[in-house]
Design an enzyme around this catalytic site. Structure first.
Site, PDB file in Angstrom:
ATOM      1  N   GLY A   8     -19.307  -1.064   9.384  1.00  0.00           N
ATOM      2  CA  GLY A   8     -18.344  -1.491  10.375  1.00  0.00           C
ATOM      3  C   GLY A   8     -18.186  -0.397  11.409  1.00  0.00           C
ATOM      4  O   GLY A   8     -17.100  -0.142  11.933  1.00  0.00           O
ATOM      5  N   MET A  13     -11.781   1.042  13.131  1.00  0.00           N
ATOM      6  CA  MET A  13     -11.749   1.971  12.007  1.00  0.00           C
ATOM      7  C   MET A  13     -13.066   2.711  11.854  1.00  0.00           C
ATOM      8  O   MET A  13     -13.087   3.901  11.533  1.00  0.00           O
ATOM      9  CB  MET A  13     -11.404   1.219  10.720  1.00  0.00           C
ATOM     10  CG  MET A  13      -9.977   0.729  10.637  1.00  0.00           C
ATOM     11  SD  MET A  13      -8.767   2.029  10.977  1.00  0.00           S
ATOM     12  CE  MET A  13      -9.280   3.306   9.844  1.00  0.00           C
ATOM     13  N   THR A 100     -10.105  -6.171   3.400  1.00  0.00           N
ATOM     14  CA  THR A 100      -9.115  -7.096   2.841  1.00  0.00           C
ATOM     15  C   THR A 100      -9.550  -8.527   3.113  1.00  0.00           C
ATOM     16  O   THR A 100     -10.527  -8.777   3.811  1.00  0.00           O
ATOM     17  CB  THR A 100      -7.726  -6.854   3.454  1.00  0.00           C
ATOM     18  OG1 THR A 100      -7.785  -7.074   4.872  1.00  0.00           O
ATOM     19  CG2 THR A 100      -7.247  -5.434   3.187  1.00  0.00           C
ATOM     20  N   ALA A 122      -8.630  -0.047  -1.987  1.00  0.00           N
ATOM     21  CA  ALA A 122      -7.217  -0.222  -1.654  1.00  0.00           C
ATOM     22  C   ALA A 122      -7.112  -1.052  -0.388  1.00  0.00           C
ATOM     23  O   ALA A 122      -7.937  -0.898   0.517  1.00  0.00           O
ATOM     24  CB  ALA A 122      -6.526   1.125  -1.461  1.00  0.00           C
ATOM     25  N   PRO A 123      -6.115  -1.923  -0.291  1.00  0.00           N
ATOM     26  CA  PRO A 123      -5.929  -2.687   0.941  1.00  0.00           C
ATOM     27  C   PRO A 123      -5.418  -1.832   2.087  1.00  0.00           C
ATOM     28  O   PRO A 123      -5.475  -2.243   3.240  1.00  0.00           O
ATOM     29  CB  PRO A 123      -4.895  -3.744   0.546  1.00  0.00           C
ATOM     30  CG  PRO A 123      -4.124  -3.107  -0.565  1.00  0.00           C
ATOM     31  CD  PRO A 123      -5.130  -2.291  -1.321  1.00  0.00           C
ATOM     32  N   ASN A 124      -4.935  -0.653   1.767  1.00  0.00           N
ATOM     33  CA  ASN A 124      -4.411   0.255   2.785  1.00  0.00           C
ATOM     34  C   ASN A 124      -4.724   1.683   2.344  1.00  0.00           C
ATOM     35  O   ASN A 124      -4.280   2.120   1.288  1.00  0.00           O
ATOM     36  CB  ASN A 124      -2.903   0.058   2.948  1.00  0.00           C
ATOM     37  CG  ASN A 124      -2.343   0.774   4.154  1.00  0.00           C
ATOM     38  OD1 ASN A 124      -2.681   1.917   4.427  1.00  0.00           O
ATOM     39  ND2 ASN A 124      -1.470   0.102   4.892  1.00  0.00           N
ATOM     40  N   HIS A 155       1.419  -6.560  12.310  1.00  0.00           N
ATOM     41  CA  HIS A 155       0.134  -5.987  12.699  1.00  0.00           C
ATOM     42  C   HIS A 155      -0.263  -6.452  14.100  1.00  0.00           C
ATOM     43  O   HIS A 155       0.340  -7.373  14.647  1.00  0.00           O
ATOM     44  CB  HIS A 155      -0.965  -6.384  11.706  1.00  0.00           C
ATOM     45  CG  HIS A 155      -0.915  -5.623  10.419  1.00  0.00           C
ATOM     46  ND1 HIS A 155      -0.127  -6.011   9.364  1.00  0.00           N
ATOM     47  CD2 HIS A 155      -1.548  -4.488  10.030  1.00  0.00           C
ATOM     48  CE1 HIS A 155      -0.283  -5.149   8.362  1.00  0.00           C
ATOM     49  NE2 HIS A 155      -1.127  -4.213   8.747  1.00  0.00           N
ATOM     50  N   LYS A 159      -5.694  -8.996  14.004  1.00  0.00           N
ATOM     51  CA  LYS A 159      -5.852  -9.027  12.552  1.00  0.00           C
ATOM     52  C   LYS A 159      -6.146 -10.444  12.078  1.00  0.00           C
ATOM     53  O   LYS A 159      -5.451 -11.394  12.439  1.00  0.00           O
ATOM     54  CB  LYS A 159      -4.604  -8.478  11.865  1.00  0.00           C
ATOM     55  CG  LYS A 159      -4.770  -8.347  10.350  1.00  0.00           C
ATOM     56  CD  LYS A 159      -3.678  -7.501   9.746  1.00  0.00           C
ATOM     57  CE  LYS A 159      -3.826  -7.385   8.232  1.00  0.00           C
ATOM     58  NZ  LYS A 159      -5.124  -6.765   7.850  1.00  0.00           N
ATOM     59  N   GLY A 165      -3.325  -7.483   3.348  1.00  0.00           N
ATOM     60  CA  GLY A 165      -3.627  -7.067   1.980  1.00  0.00           C
ATOM     61  C   GLY A 165      -2.599  -6.095   1.447  1.00  0.00           C
ATOM     62  O   GLY A 165      -2.271  -6.104   0.254  1.00  0.00           O
ATOM     63  N   THR A 166      -2.070  -5.258   2.328  1.00  0.00           N
ATOM     64  CA  THR A 166      -1.032  -4.308   1.909  1.00  0.00           C
ATOM     65  C   THR A 166       0.234  -5.033   1.484  1.00  0.00           C
ATOM     66  O   THR A 166       0.849  -4.694   0.459  1.00  0.00           O
ATOM     67  CB  THR A 166      -0.714  -3.330   3.047  1.00  0.00           C
ATOM     68  OG1 THR A 166      -1.914  -2.669   3.432  1.00  0.00           O
ATOM     69  CG2 THR A 166       0.326  -2.309   2.613  1.00  0.00           C
TER      70      THR A 166
END
Length: 269
Positions: A8, A13, A100, A122-124, A155, A159, A165-166
């Protein structure tokens, strides 16, 4: 030296991960991945990230560069993440998964595959959010059924998944702490004449707008008082920093699927 591949790479990110990895004394970016039709395939990922040429060209095939990597950092879509996870398992490398939006079936496959390698998921990836998760477990247990629990997340307008997801992870954390099944008590937004709020319900609400990096609030409300636990990400850099820290940790971790909480505790021993 820890050799890193970022998937990505052209996303928000991915560009921040590229910038962050190149600033580390103990890391080297050795590969960058995007989907096959992406217009930046073949471009220098440093140029795309705004830091100038670094000699790493964006590729569409993880298998072409996986052998040179120690760890793959994945911020992408569920189907791409699963494909890359299979390749990482075959190559016996480590992986950081921050994607996520997985379906139940996809998530089950992720867990099965990730158990075979060294993986943090982790989602975050924000370290602050993961401290928040630890605190919420204690708070929810202490307050119990006397407090209504509501979760609000906000967000940016790009998104794709909702709730985040968090937010789902926060809801699962508090539901488990008060011994409830989230599938039975979770409510995702409300509309119309819904009647009184059931006592054990857990509400999850999503807001989308502008360039909000990520706000999460967990509210415990009862007669006479409200306790709110809030995390606000002021920029996506918080997620990039957490992912890079997790990548440094995971290369020496035991095999299996790990949580960011392990990264936090290990780094503070």
């Amino acid at each position: 030296m820890i050799h890193v591949v970022v998937n990505g790479a052209c996303g928000r990110m991915g560009r921040l991960i590229t910038q962050g990895v190149t600033q580390q004394d103990d890391m080297e970016l050795v590969g960058a991945i995007e989907f096959p039709a992406h217009p930046e395939i073949g471009s220098d990922v440093g140029v795309v990230a705004g830091i100038g040429e670094i000699g790493v060209l964006i590729s569409s095939e993880l298998n072409d560069i996986i052998e040179s990597a120690d760890v793959v950092i994945e911020f992408s879509k569920p189907d791409a993440t699963l494909q890359h996870l299979r390749q990482v398992v075959d190559a016996d490398k480590a992986m950081i998964i921050a994607t996520t939006g997985f379906s139940t079936e996809e998530l089950a496959e992720v867990h099965e595959l990730a158990s075979k390698i060294r993986c943090v998921m982790a989602p975050n990836m924000s370290l602050g959010v993961n401290v928040m998760i630890q605190a919420l477990e204690l708070i929810a247990k202490a307050l119990g059924d006397d407090y209504d629990i509501e979760i609000i997340e906000a967000h940016h307008n790009h998104k794709a998944d909702s709730p985040s997801g968090t937010a789902l992870r926060l809801a699962e954390t508090v539901a488990n702490a008060v011994e409830r099944d989230l599938d039975e008590v979770g409510v995702y937004g409300r509309h119309g004449i819904i009647g009184p709020r059931p006592k054990k319900q857990i509400g999850v609400h999503a807001i989308r707008g502008g360039d909000i990096a990520g706000d999460h609030t967990v509210m415990f409300a009862t007669e006479g008082e409200t306790l709110s636990v809030v995390h606000r990400a002021h920029s996506p850099e918080a997620f990039a920093k957490g992912a890079i820290r997790a990548a440094r940790w995971v290369v020496n971790a035991s095999r299996g699927l790990h949580d960011v909480s392990e990264v936090l505790f290990e780094n503070n021993k």
